[in-house]
Design a protein around this motif. Structure first.
Motif, PDB file in Angstrom:
ATOM      1  N   THR A   1     -24.918 -46.705  13.074  1.00 11.88           N
ATOM      2  CA  THR A   1     -24.210 -47.090  11.852  1.00 11.88           C
ATOM      3  C   THR A   1     -23.758 -48.552  11.879  1.00 11.88           C
ATOM      4  O   THR A   1     -23.175 -49.001  12.865  1.00 11.88           O
ATOM      5  CB  THR A   1     -22.977 -46.176  11.657  1.00 11.88           C
ATOM      6  N   GLY A   2     -24.055 -49.263  10.817  1.00 13.31           N
ATOM      7  CA  GLY A   2     -23.583 -50.638  10.683  1.00 13.31           C
ATOM      8  C   GLY A   2     -24.375 -51.665  11.467  1.00 13.31           C
ATOM      9  O   GLY A   2     -24.001 -52.832  11.519  1.00 13.31           O
ATOM     10  N   ARG A   3     -25.460 -51.238  12.091  1.00 18.64           N
ATOM     11  CA  ARG A   3     -26.226 -52.180  12.908  1.00 18.64           C
ATOM     12  C   ARG A   3     -27.445 -52.697  12.168  1.00 18.64           C
ATOM     13  O   ARG A   3     -28.043 -51.986  11.380  1.00 18.64           O
ATOM     14  CB  ARG A   3     -26.676 -51.516  14.209  1.00 18.64           C
ATOM     15  N   ASN A   4     -27.830 -53.897  12.532  1.00 13.04           N
ATOM     16  CA  ASN A   4     -28.986 -54.525  11.932  1.00 13.04           C
ATOM     17  C   ASN A   4     -30.148 -54.393  12.913  1.00 13.04           C
ATOM     18  O   ASN A   4     -30.256 -55.164  13.858  1.00 13.04           O
ATOM     19  CB  ASN A   4     -28.625 -55.997  11.687  1.00 13.04           C
ATOM     20  N   LEU A   5     -30.983 -53.371  12.710  1.00 12.01           N
ATOM     21  CA  LEU A   5     -32.058 -53.092  13.665  1.00 12.01           C
ATOM     22  C   LEU A   5     -33.417 -53.215  12.989  1.00 12.01           C
ATOM     23  O   LEU A   5     -33.577 -52.779  11.850  1.00 12.01           O
ATOM     24  CB  LEU A   5     -31.877 -51.679  14.241  1.00 12.01           C
ATOM     25  N   PRO A   6     -34.391 -53.806  13.665  1.00 14.07           N
ATOM     26  CA  PRO A   6     -35.706 -53.986  13.046  1.00 14.07           C
ATOM     27  C   PRO A   6     -36.518 -52.691  13.037  1.00 14.07           C
ATOM     28  O   PRO A   6     -36.218 -51.751  13.777  1.00 14.07           O
ATOM     29  CB  PRO A   6     -36.383 -55.003  13.965  1.00 14.07           C
ATOM     30  N   SER A   7     -37.530 -52.657  12.204  1.00 16.85           N
ATOM     31  CA  SER A   7     -38.509 -51.566  12.216  1.00 16.85           C
ATOM     32  C   SER A   7     -39.668 -51.994  13.109  1.00 16.85           C
ATOM     33  O   SER A   7     -39.945 -53.184  13.251  1.00 16.85           O
ATOM     34  CB  SER A   7     -39.015 -51.338  10.795  1.00 16.85           C
ATOM     35  N   ILE A   8     -40.361 -51.023  13.692  1.00 17.76           N
ATOM     36  CA  ILE A   8     -41.542 -51.355  14.503  1.00 17.76           C
ATOM     37  C   ILE A   8     -42.621 -51.991  13.614  1.00 17.76           C
ATOM     38  O   ILE A   8     -43.507 -52.695  14.108  1.00 17.76           O
ATOM     39  CB  ILE A   8     -42.082 -50.121  15.271  1.00 17.76           C
ATOM     40  N   ASN A   9     -42.547 -51.795  12.316  1.00 19.71           N
ATOM     41  CA  ASN A   9     -43.544 -52.397  11.432  1.00 19.71           C
ATOM     42  C   ASN A   9     -43.260 -53.862  11.091  1.00 19.71           C
ATOM     43  O   ASN A   9     -44.088 -54.529  10.487  1.00 19.71           O
ATOM     44  CB  ASN A   9     -43.658 -51.584  10.139  1.00 19.71           C
ATOM     45  N   ASP A  10     -42.091 -54.362  11.486  1.00 18.85           N
ATOM     46  CA  ASP A  10     -41.802 -55.781  11.244  1.00 18.85           C
ATOM     47  C   ASP A  10     -42.778 -56.637  12.044  1.00 18.85           C
ATOM     48  O   ASP A  10     -43.104 -56.312  13.197  1.00 18.85           O
ATOM     49  CB  ASP A  10     -40.368 -56.119  11.676  1.00 18.85           C
ATOM     50  N   PRO A  11     -43.246 -57.738  11.471  1.00 22.30           N
ATOM     51  CA  PRO A  11     -44.239 -58.568  12.158  1.00 22.30           C
ATOM     52  C   PRO A  11     -43.783 -59.024  13.555  1.00 22.30           C
ATOM     53  O   PRO A  11     -44.592 -59.026  14.486  1.00 22.30           O
ATOM     54  CB  PRO A  11     -44.419 -59.763  11.212  1.00 22.30           C
ATOM     55  N   LEU A  12     -42.522 -59.377  13.705  1.00 23.41           N
ATOM     56  CA  LEU A  12     -42.063 -59.828  15.029  1.00 23.41           C
ATOM     57  C   LEU A  12     -42.092 -58.701  16.057  1.00 23.41           C
ATOM     58  O   LEU A  12     -42.474 -58.899  17.213  1.00 23.41           O
ATOM     59  CB  LEU A  12     -40.635 -60.369  14.938  1.00 23.41           C
ATOM     60  N   ALA A  13     -41.706 -57.491  15.623  1.00 19.89           N
ATOM     61  CA  ALA A  13     -41.746 -56.349  16.538  1.00 19.89           C
ATOM     62  C   ALA A  13     -43.191 -56.035  16.932  1.00 19.89           C
ATOM     63  O   ALA A  13     -43.481 -55.658  18.073  1.00 19.89           O
ATOM     64  CB  ALA A  13     -41.079 -55.129  15.899  1.00 19.89           C
ATOM     65  N   GLN A  14     -44.104 -56.219  15.988  1.00 16.56           N
ATOM     66  CA  GLN A  14     -45.530 -55.995  16.276  1.00 16.56           C
ATOM     67  C   GLN A  14     -46.033 -56.981  17.329  1.00 16.56           C
ATOM     68  O   GLN A  14     -46.753 -56.610  18.256  1.00 16.56           O
ATOM     69  CB  GLN A  14     -46.354 -56.134  14.991  1.00 16.56           C
ATOM     70  N   LEU A  15     -45.669 -58.254  17.195  1.00 16.17           N
ATOM     71  CA  LEU A  15     -46.044 -59.243  18.207  1.00 16.17           C
ATOM     72  C   LEU A  15     -45.388 -58.887  19.545  1.00 16.17           C
ATOM     73  O   LEU A  15     -46.025 -58.947  20.604  1.00 16.17           O
ATOM     74  CB  LEU A  15     -45.606 -60.647  17.766  1.00 16.17           C
ATOM     75  N   GLY A  16     -44.113 -58.485  19.475  1.00 14.64           N
ATOM     76  CA  GLY A  16     -43.397 -58.115  20.694  1.00 14.64           C
ATOM     77  C   GLY A  16     -44.079 -56.971  21.426  1.00 14.64           C
ATOM     78  O   GLY A  16     -44.142 -56.946  22.657  1.00 14.64           O
ATOM     79  N   LYS A  17     -44.618 -56.039  20.668  1.00 21.11           N
ATOM     80  CA  LYS A  17     -45.346 -54.918  21.285  1.00 21.11           C
ATOM     81  C   LYS A  17     -46.513 -55.436  22.118  1.00 21.11           C
ATOM     82  O   LYS A  17     -46.703 -55.011  23.270  1.00 21.11           O
ATOM     83  CB  LYS A  17     -45.845 -53.976  20.176  1.00 21.11           C
ATOM     84  N   LEU A  18     -47.274 -56.374  21.553  1.00 19.61           N
ATOM     85  CA  LEU A  18     -48.430 -56.910  22.290  1.00 19.61           C
ATOM     86  C   LEU A  18     -47.984 -57.657  23.545  1.00 19.61           C
ATOM     87  O   LEU A  18     -48.612 -57.560  24.602  1.00 19.61           O
ATOM     88  CB  LEU A  18     -49.248 -57.839  21.383  1.00 19.61           C
TER      89      LEU A  18
ATOM     90  N   GLY B   1     -18.168 -41.247  22.696  1.00 17.07           N
ATOM     91  CA  GLY B   1     -18.721 -41.858  21.481  1.00 17.07           C
ATOM     92  C   GLY B   1     -20.115 -41.369  21.155  1.00 17.07           C
ATOM     93  O   GLY B   1     -20.721 -40.610  21.910  1.00 17.07           O
ATOM     94  N   ASP B   2     -20.638 -41.816  20.035  1.00 17.80           N
ATOM     95  CA  ASP B   2     -21.961 -41.359  19.596  1.00 17.80           C
ATOM     96  C   ASP B   2     -23.098 -41.912  20.455  1.00 17.80           C
ATOM     97  O   ASP B   2     -24.208 -41.389  20.427  1.00 17.80           O
ATOM     98  CB  ASP B   2     -22.178 -41.739  18.124  1.00 17.80           C
ATOM     99  N   PHE B   3     -22.830 -42.974  21.223  1.00 18.89           N
ATOM    100  CA  PHE B   3     -23.861 -43.542  22.106  1.00 18.89           C
ATOM    101  C   PHE B   3     -23.700 -43.008  23.539  1.00 18.89           C
ATOM    102  O   PHE B   3     -24.432 -43.383  24.436  1.00 18.89           O
ATOM    103  CB  PHE B   3     -23.787 -45.077  22.069  1.00 18.89           C
ATOM    104  N   PHE B   4     -22.719 -42.179  23.779  1.00 20.62           N
ATOM    105  CA  PHE B   4     -22.512 -41.536  25.078  1.00 20.62           C
ATOM    106  C   PHE B   4     -22.329 -42.530  26.222  1.00 20.62           C
ATOM    107  O   PHE B   4     -22.774 -42.299  27.340  1.00 20.62           O
ATOM    108  CB  PHE B   4     -23.653 -40.543  25.379  1.00 20.62           C
ATOM    109  N   THR B   5     -21.685 -43.657  25.927  1.00 16.22           N
ATOM    110  CA  THR B   5     -21.297 -44.581  26.996  1.00 16.22           C
ATOM    111  C   THR B   5     -20.148 -45.450  26.514  1.00 16.22           C
ATOM    112  O   THR B   5     -20.090 -45.826  25.336  1.00 16.22           O
ATOM    113  CB  THR B   5     -22.459 -45.490  27.451  1.00 16.22           C
ATOM    114  N   ASP B   6     -19.233 -45.748  27.432  1.00 18.53           N
ATOM    115  CA  ASP B   6     -18.167 -46.707  27.133  1.00 18.53           C
ATOM    116  C   ASP B   6     -18.623 -48.126  27.447  1.00 18.53           C
ATOM    117  O   ASP B   6     -17.879 -49.079  27.240  1.00 18.53           O
ATOM    118  CB  ASP B   6     -16.898 -46.367  27.925  1.00 18.53           C
TER     119      ASP B   6
END
Ligand code: HEC
Ligand code: HEC
Length: 512
Positions: A60-77, A322-327
């Motif tokens: 919630t409230g986070r700015n996270l990319p999609s795997i389909n974003d061009p930068l994430a695609q380059l990062g995958k390679l 918390g919802d992320f299961f870590t402090d």
């Protein structure tokens, strides 16, 4: 660390739960165990969930990319490219494969110099049959959700630790700067995840190998960028190099390789790829959001143990809250110490954890609390990866027995990675003494803070362990168990920008 006190309410709730369990442990069937139980359990657990302020959704409230974003695609390679390792035999994915829970499925990593560099996971080996990295490879799933620091000792650390920003708020300390000092080479606004990507390429056992021995990390990074970009000293190093086109697409730019293929941009893209690996659609989330049928009764009992104050509960949420299961803080928990270690202690095979960064002996044997999301696929567990999930859960109430069961007489033959090693009974001879030192540190810590979960609890594992274990299993997103669902994060061989893509296989040659 938050301290918690036992409330009368907690006791009353626990008495109710014991009756519900009928002393039979886990299964929940038959006799007086039933009907009223179901609704009572849900009522109790919903009360706990409200008190904890859980929403089920850590994004919630986070700015996270999609795997389909061009930068994430380059990062995958890039993440799957052996071109980023000195000797071109290791990729990030060699130790962090999505099909292996974002890790490598090994206790300790086999990095550079593997006999078959394309084998990833169990069966990946070096000629000596031993790992060349001293800590277990953490999962890269959900790393975009950490705000304080990365690595078991948080040596890549946000200066301001702002909630929800993944380190972009106020500069990042790396092992190349003093504690609490932002690394000037990391551009302001860089995420923790992108900053972390600067580190493994300059570590000999992880990716550097025998390349540029003794060179400064920044010189190594520059040189690797030149190799990928086919310019400067790296020109011509990779045959059939098509990286420039991939970078121009990802950055929507017509700039030259010198301008575009910098290590900063490489790290940015790798960071965006990892930040797109968000796997949080768990049965537990569905339960928290209202579906009483999403998890079993046994898991509900386990959840009550997990969240309730110490005696009668286990207060795991002291650290895994918390919802992320870590402090996201550091704690002593006394998990085993084995393997080559991190240079501490007389023999160099000990690991002082957070103390390595702070220089403060009060931090000895402290490690960053990991998230518990996707535990089903992220094993084996803890910072040397020698425990199964059952071991890890049971460790908190039967630490000595759990250790003795996994390392009988100090032998590593029951740790799958070492079982076939001809000398498994005698490997890492300080395992017993080093691990005992870590467990003793917890005992000391408990003298200071008696609310610490571990150890010395008068719990009966046959009753408590199965429900707790069932609860931990509900924290896994089913996508992480499904190769087809993970496909967007694994490049197809046809996507390779050069001949060095890691198209990983298991030890029998089947593609991962
Ligand atoms: C040889 C195996 C190996 C390789 C190759 C490797 N890593 Fe890791 N990775 C590890 C280990 C081991 C740790 C934990 C190290 C520690 O805490 O000291 C880790 C930790 C991490 C973390 C921190 C996760 C957390 O929860 O804090 C991230 C992110 C990560 N690696 C990403 C990468 C990227 C990106 C690359 C490639 C540039 C890479 N790794 C290459 C083994 C590897
Ligand atoms: C005092 C803080 C603290 C408490 C309380 C605590 N943990 Fe942990 N937990 C940690 C830390 C720190 C680690 C990592 C330790 C290491 O690797 O050496 C960890 C690791 C784990 C792991 C391994 C995760 C992985 O990915 O390797 C599991 C499973 C786990 N804890 C479950 C529990 C359960 C269940 C409880 C309650 C019985 C609990 N923890 C209570 C701090 C805590």
């Amino acid at each position: 660390m938050k301290t918690r006190t036992l409330t009368l309410l907690g006791l009353a709730m626990f008495t109710g739960m014991l009756a519900a369990c009928g002393g039979g442990g886990g299964g929940g069937g038959g006799g007086r165990d039933d009907d009223t139980t179901q609704s009572t359990l849900d009522a109790q657990l919903r009360q706990v969930i409200a008190a904890e302020g859980l929403t089920g959704d850590p994004t919630t409230g986070r700015n996270l990319p999609s795997i389909n974003d061009p930068l994430a695609q380059l990062g995958k390679l890039l993440f799957f490219s052996k071109s980023l390792s000195g000797d071109m035999d290791t990729a990030c994915a060699s130790c962090h494969h999505p099909a292996l829970g974002g890790g490598d499925g090994l206790a300790l990593p086999v990095g550079t110099g593997a006999i078959d560099p394309d084998v990833v996971g169990p069966g990946r080996n070096r000629a000596d049959g031993l790992p060349n990295v001293g800590r277990h490879s953490q999962s890269v799933f959900n790393v975009g959700l950490y705000d304080t620091g990365l690595f078991w000792d948080s040596r890549v650390e946000s200066i301001g630790k702002e909630t929800g920003l993944n380190g972009t708020g106020s500069g990042i300390r790396t092992p190349e700067t003093a504690l609490h000092v932002a690394d000037p080479l990391v551009t302001p606004g860089t995420s923790l995840v992108a900053a972390q990507a600067r580190i493994p390429v300059a570590v000999p056992g992880e990716m550097l190998g025998s390349f540029m021995p003794g060179a400064a990390p920044e010189a190594i990074r520059q040189r690797l960028a030149e190799r990928i970009g086919d310019y400067g000293a790296g020109a011509g190093e990779i045959p059939n190099n098509n990286w420039l086109a991939a970078f121009q697409t990802a950055f929507a730019s017509a700039e030259s390789a010198e301008q575009l293929i910098t290590f900063e941009n490489i790290a940015l893209a790798i960071g965006e790829y990892q930040r797109s690996m968000i796997f949080v659609e768990t049965p537990w989330k569905a339960y928290v959001q209202g579906d009483n049928s999403a998890i079993s009764d046994s898991a509900k009992r386990g959840a009550l143990l997990f969240y309730r104050d110490l005696n009668p509960g286990l207060a795991c949420n002291q650290c895994h809250g918390g919802d992320f299961f870590t402090d996201e803080r550091h704690a002593v928990t006394g998990f085993p110490q084995t393997g080559p270690g991190k240079g501490d202690g007389a023999a160099g095979d000990q690991d002082f954890g957070r103390e390595q960064q702070t220089g403060n002996s009060a931090d000895r044997f402290m490690f960053r609390t990991p998230t518990l999301l996707n535990l089903t696929v992220t094993g084996p567990y803890a910072h040397t990866g020698t425990y199964t999930l059952e071991d890890a859960a049971q460790h908190y109430f039967l630490p000595n027995d759990t250790f003795a069961g996994r390392f009988p007489g100090g032998s590593l033959c029951r740790v799958p990675q070492f079982a076939a090693h001809p000398d498994c009974a005698n490997l890492y001879p300080n395992t017993v003494v080093n691990s005992a030192a870590a467990r003793n540190a917890v005992t000391q810590q408990r003298l200071i803070d008696a609310t610490l979960t571990f150890p010395d609890l008068s719990f009966s594992p046959p009753r408590d362990a199965p429900p707790l274990f069932d609860f931990l299993q509900t924290l896994t997103d089913p996508c992480t168990l499904n190769r087809a669902c993970l496909a967007p994060w694994i490049p197809d061989p046809s996507e390779a920008p050069d001949g060095n893509q890691l198209n990983a296989t298991d030890s029998s040659g089947s593609p991962l």
